[in-house]
Scaffold this motif. Structure first.
Motif, PDB file in Angstrom:
ATOM      1  N   ASP A  66       8.086   4.957 -12.303  1.00  0.00           N
ATOM      2  CA  ASP A  66       8.635   3.524 -12.019  1.00  0.00           C
ATOM      3  C   ASP A  66      10.093   3.505 -11.969  1.00  0.00           C
ATOM      4  OD1 ASP A  66       6.003   2.246 -11.584  1.00  0.00           O
ATOM      5  OD2 ASP A  66       6.120   1.930 -13.891  1.00  0.00           O
ATOM      6  N   ASP A  67      10.752   4.419 -12.723  1.00  0.00           N
ATOM      7  CA  ASP A  67      12.183   4.499 -12.985  1.00  0.00           C
ATOM      8  C   ASP A  67      12.677   5.068 -11.372  1.00  0.00           C
ATOM      9  OD1 ASP A  67      12.340   3.342 -15.197  1.00  0.00           O
ATOM     10  OD2 ASP A  67      12.431   5.339 -16.319  1.00  0.00           O
ATOM     11  N   GLU A  68      11.955   6.145 -10.914  1.00  0.00           N
ATOM     12  CA  GLU A  68      12.466   6.620  -9.781  1.00  0.00           C
ATOM     13  C   GLU A  68      12.076   5.773  -8.433  1.00  0.00           C
ATOM     14  OE1 GLU A  68      11.596  11.409 -10.214  1.00  0.00           O
ATOM     15  OE2 GLU A  68       9.971   9.996  -9.956  1.00  0.00           O
ATOM     16  N   ARG A  69      11.282   4.928  -8.665  1.00  0.00           N
ATOM     17  CA  ARG A  69      10.944   3.785  -7.470  1.00  0.00           C
ATOM     18  C   ARG A  69      11.931   2.926  -7.577  1.00  0.00           C
ATOM     19  NH1 ARG A  69       4.958   4.069  -9.108  1.00  0.00           N
ATOM     20  NH2 ARG A  69       3.944   5.455  -7.611  1.00  0.00           N
ATOM     21  N   LYS A  70      12.543   2.645  -8.586  1.00  0.00           N
ATOM     22  CA  LYS A  70      13.630   1.783  -8.597  1.00  0.00           C
ATOM     23  C   LYS A  70      14.809   2.215  -7.931  1.00  0.00           C
ATOM     24  CE  LYS A  70      11.884  -0.755 -12.773  1.00  0.00           C
ATOM     25  NZ  LYS A  70      12.140  -0.719 -14.347  1.00  0.00           N
TER      26      LYS A  70
ATOM     27  N   ASN B 282       0.754  -1.451   0.065  1.00  0.00           N
ATOM     28  CA  ASN B 282      -0.005   0.124   0.075  1.00  0.00           C
ATOM     29  C   ASN B 282       0.585   1.267  -0.129  1.00  0.00           C
ATOM     30  OD1 ASN B 282       0.655   0.449   2.786  1.00  0.00           O
ATOM     31  ND2 ASN B 282      -1.144  -0.416   3.683  1.00  0.00           N
ATOM     32  N   SER B 283       2.115   1.092   0.036  1.00  0.00           N
ATOM     33  CA  SER B 283       2.998   2.428   0.118  1.00  0.00           C
ATOM     34  C   SER B 283       3.097   3.177  -1.292  1.00  0.00           C
ATOM     35  CB  SER B 283       4.473   2.093   0.495  1.00  0.00           C
ATOM     36  OG  SER B 283       4.979   0.998  -0.628  1.00  0.00           O
ATOM     37  N   LYS B 284       2.681   2.282  -2.302  1.00  0.00           N
ATOM     38  CA  LYS B 284       2.400   3.183  -3.503  1.00  0.00           C
ATOM     39  C   LYS B 284       1.270   4.059  -3.695  1.00  0.00           C
ATOM     40  CE  LYS B 284       2.191   2.060  -8.402  1.00  0.00           C
ATOM     41  NZ  LYS B 284       2.343   0.693  -9.616  1.00  0.00           N
ATOM     42  N   TYR B 285       0.239   3.845  -2.752  1.00  0.00           N
ATOM     43  CA  TYR B 285      -0.677   4.703  -2.879  1.00  0.00           C
ATOM     44  C   TYR B 285      -0.731   5.639  -1.356  1.00  0.00           C
ATOM     45  CZ  TYR B 285      -2.090   0.995  -5.851  1.00  0.00           C
ATOM     46  OH  TYR B 285      -2.262  -0.162  -6.657  1.00  0.00           O
ATOM     47  N   LEU B 286      -0.088   5.300  -0.369  1.00  0.00           N
ATOM     48  CA  LEU B 286      -0.169   6.098   0.770  1.00  0.00           C
ATOM     49  C   LEU B 286       0.810   7.013   1.227  1.00  0.00           C
ATOM     50  CD1 LEU B 286      -2.009   3.440   3.029  1.00  0.00           C
ATOM     51  CD2 LEU B 286      -3.020   5.257   1.943  1.00  0.00           C
ATOM     52  N   LEU B 287       2.083   6.546   0.664  1.00  0.00           N
ATOM     53  CA  LEU B 287       3.041   7.299   1.229  1.00  0.00           C
ATOM     54  C   LEU B 287       3.488   8.746   0.244  1.00  0.00           C
ATOM     55  CD1 LEU B 287       6.168   4.779   1.790  1.00  0.00           C
ATOM     56  CD2 LEU B 287       4.769   6.298   3.499  1.00  0.00           C
TER      57      LEU B 287
ATOM     58  N   ASP C 259      12.320  -1.201   0.902  1.00  0.00           N
ATOM     59  CA  ASP C 259      12.434  -2.090   2.001  1.00  0.00           C
ATOM     60  C   ASP C 259      12.933  -1.319   3.146  1.00  0.00           C
ATOM     61  OD1 ASP C 259      11.088  -4.003   0.372  1.00  0.00           O
ATOM     62  OD2 ASP C 259      13.015  -4.436  -0.420  1.00  0.00           O
ATOM     63  N   ASN C 260      14.270  -0.742   3.026  1.00  0.00           N
ATOM     64  CA  ASN C 260      14.722  -0.220   4.282  1.00  0.00           C
ATOM     65  C   ASN C 260      13.994   0.855   5.008  1.00  0.00           C
ATOM     66  OD1 ASN C 260      16.540  -2.054   4.948  1.00  0.00           O
ATOM     67  ND2 ASN C 260      18.001  -1.511   3.123  1.00  0.00           N
ATOM     68  N   PHE C 261      13.270   1.775   3.752  1.00  0.00           N
ATOM     69  CA  PHE C 261      12.643   3.112   4.267  1.00  0.00           C
ATOM     70  C   PHE C 261      11.563   2.703   5.156  1.00  0.00           C
ATOM     71  CE2 PHE C 261       9.365   5.981   3.583  1.00  0.00           C
ATOM     72  CZ  PHE C 261       9.922   7.191   4.221  1.00  0.00           C
ATOM     73  N   LEU C 262      10.904   1.444   4.670  1.00  0.00           N
ATOM     74  CA  LEU C 262       9.592   1.315   5.392  1.00  0.00           C
ATOM     75  C   LEU C 262      10.018   0.451   6.885  1.00  0.00           C
ATOM     76  CD1 LEU C 262       7.568  -0.692   2.835  1.00  0.00           C
ATOM     77  CD2 LEU C 262       6.987   1.712   3.897  1.00  0.00           C
ATOM     78  N   LYS C 263      10.908   0.041   7.029  1.00  0.00           N
ATOM     79  CA  LYS C 263      11.562  -0.550   8.410  1.00  0.00           C
ATOM     80  C   LYS C 263      11.929   0.989   9.089  1.00  0.00           C
ATOM     81  CE  LYS C 263      14.049  -4.686   6.746  1.00  0.00           C
ATOM     82  NZ  LYS C 263      15.284  -5.349   6.652  1.00  0.00           N
ATOM     83  N   PHE C 264      12.630   1.820   8.693  1.00  0.00           N
ATOM     84  CA  PHE C 264      12.726   3.045   9.383  1.00  0.00           C
ATOM     85  C   PHE C 264      11.610   3.997   9.616  1.00  0.00           C
ATOM     86  CE2 PHE C 264      12.890   7.594   8.374  1.00  0.00           C
ATOM     87  CZ  PHE C 264      13.940   8.162   9.258  1.00  0.00           C
ATOM     88  N   PHE C 265      10.491   4.165   8.527  1.00  0.00           N
ATOM     89  CA  PHE C 265       9.348   4.560   8.722  1.00  0.00           C
ATOM     90  C   PHE C 265       8.495   4.087   9.901  1.00  0.00           C
ATOM     91  CE2 PHE C 265       4.819   5.358   7.426  1.00  0.00           C
ATOM     92  CZ  PHE C 265       4.812   6.797   7.090  1.00  0.00           C
ATOM     93  N   LYS C 266       8.186   2.938   9.780  1.00  0.00           N
ATOM     94  CA  LYS C 266       7.432   2.127  10.456  1.00  0.00           C
ATOM     95  C   LYS C 266       7.929   2.120  12.094  1.00  0.00           C
ATOM     96  CE  LYS C 266       5.691  -1.991   9.251  1.00  0.00           C
ATOM     97  NZ  LYS C 266       4.571  -2.695   8.617  1.00  0.00           N
ATOM     98  N   TYR C 267       8.971   1.919  12.404  1.00  0.00           N
ATOM     99  CA  TYR C 267       9.806   2.103  13.581  1.00  0.00           C
ATOM    100  C   TYR C 267       9.645   3.706  14.090  1.00  0.00           C
ATOM    101  CZ  TYR C 267      13.168   2.419  16.965  1.00  0.00           C
ATOM    102  OH  TYR C 267      14.061   3.243  18.122  1.00  0.00           O
ATOM    103  N   ASN C 268       9.789   4.803  13.242  1.00  0.00           N
ATOM    104  CA  ASN C 268       9.907   5.926  13.802  1.00  0.00           C
ATOM    105  C   ASN C 268       8.431   6.323  14.132  1.00  0.00           C
ATOM    106  OD1 ASN C 268      12.518   7.314  14.082  1.00  0.00           O
ATOM    107  ND2 ASN C 268      12.608   6.220  12.303  1.00  0.00           N
ATOM    108  N   PHE C 269       7.407   5.628  13.408  1.00  0.00           N
ATOM    109  CA  PHE C 269       5.878   6.525  13.723  1.00  0.00           C
ATOM    110  C   PHE C 269       5.695   5.699  14.920  1.00  0.00           C
ATOM    111  CE2 PHE C 269       5.471   8.506   9.984  1.00  0.00           C
ATOM    112  CZ  PHE C 269       4.257   9.446  10.092  1.00  0.00           C
ATOM    113  N   LYS C 270       6.127   4.144  15.338  1.00  0.00           N
ATOM    114  CA  LYS C 270       5.579   3.582  16.610  1.00  0.00           C
ATOM    115  C   LYS C 270       6.416   4.513  17.583  1.00  0.00           C
ATOM    116  CE  LYS C 270       5.102  -0.668  14.415  1.00  0.00           C
ATOM    117  NZ  LYS C 270       6.143  -1.976  13.788  1.00  0.00           N
ATOM    118  N   LEU C 271       7.731   4.784  17.298  1.00  0.00           N
ATOM    119  CA  LEU C 271       8.305   5.629  18.462  1.00  0.00           C
ATOM    120  C   LEU C 271       7.619   6.765  18.634  1.00  0.00           C
ATOM    121  CD1 LEU C 271      10.771   5.842  20.383  1.00  0.00           C
ATOM    122  CD2 LEU C 271      12.168   6.745  18.441  1.00  0.00           C
TER     123      LEU C 271
END
Length: 105
Positions: free
Chosen positions: A38-42, A25-30, A47-59
């Motif tokens: 698509d080239d910029e997404r590549k 869902n990050s393609k729609y929500l972030l 994957d690592n951004f979502l780890k960072f993002f999820k951890y920081n929002f919980k924190l």
């Protein structure tokens, strides 16, 4: 007593964001990621951004409540609200600065 409900609700929203955002869902929500080509997404390490993002929002969910309660108990409610507000403004700025490293060159 009403302020506790507001702060709890906001913290719950941050917590939900931290748990509910995923690669599908990050393609729609972030913001920003959803407008990339698509080239910029590549070139973006999602994957690592979502780890960072999820951890920081919980924190952020936890720290915002702790900051409000700590300052309210140690000083007064007005300082607690001001500290809470500053934290909610400054922490996303910190996240923006730190997230720059997820763009692959």
């Amino acid at each position: 007593m009403d302020i506790y409900i507001v702060i709890a609700f906001i913290s719950l929203l941050y917590l939900c964001i931290g748990y509910l955002i995923n690669k599908k869902n990050s393609k729609y929500l972030l913001a920003g990621y959803n407008t990339m080509t698509d080239d910029e997404r590549k070139k973006f390490d999602i994957d690592n951004f979502l780890k960072f993002f999820k951890y920081n929002f919980k924190l952020q969910s936890l720290l915002s409540i702790l900051i409000y309660i700590s300052f309210k108990l140690l000083i007064n409610e007005k300082i607690g609200l001001i500290s809470y507000s500053f934290f909610l403004i400054l922490y996303p700025l910190y996240m923006i600065i730190k997230s720059k490293k997820f763009y692959k060159k």
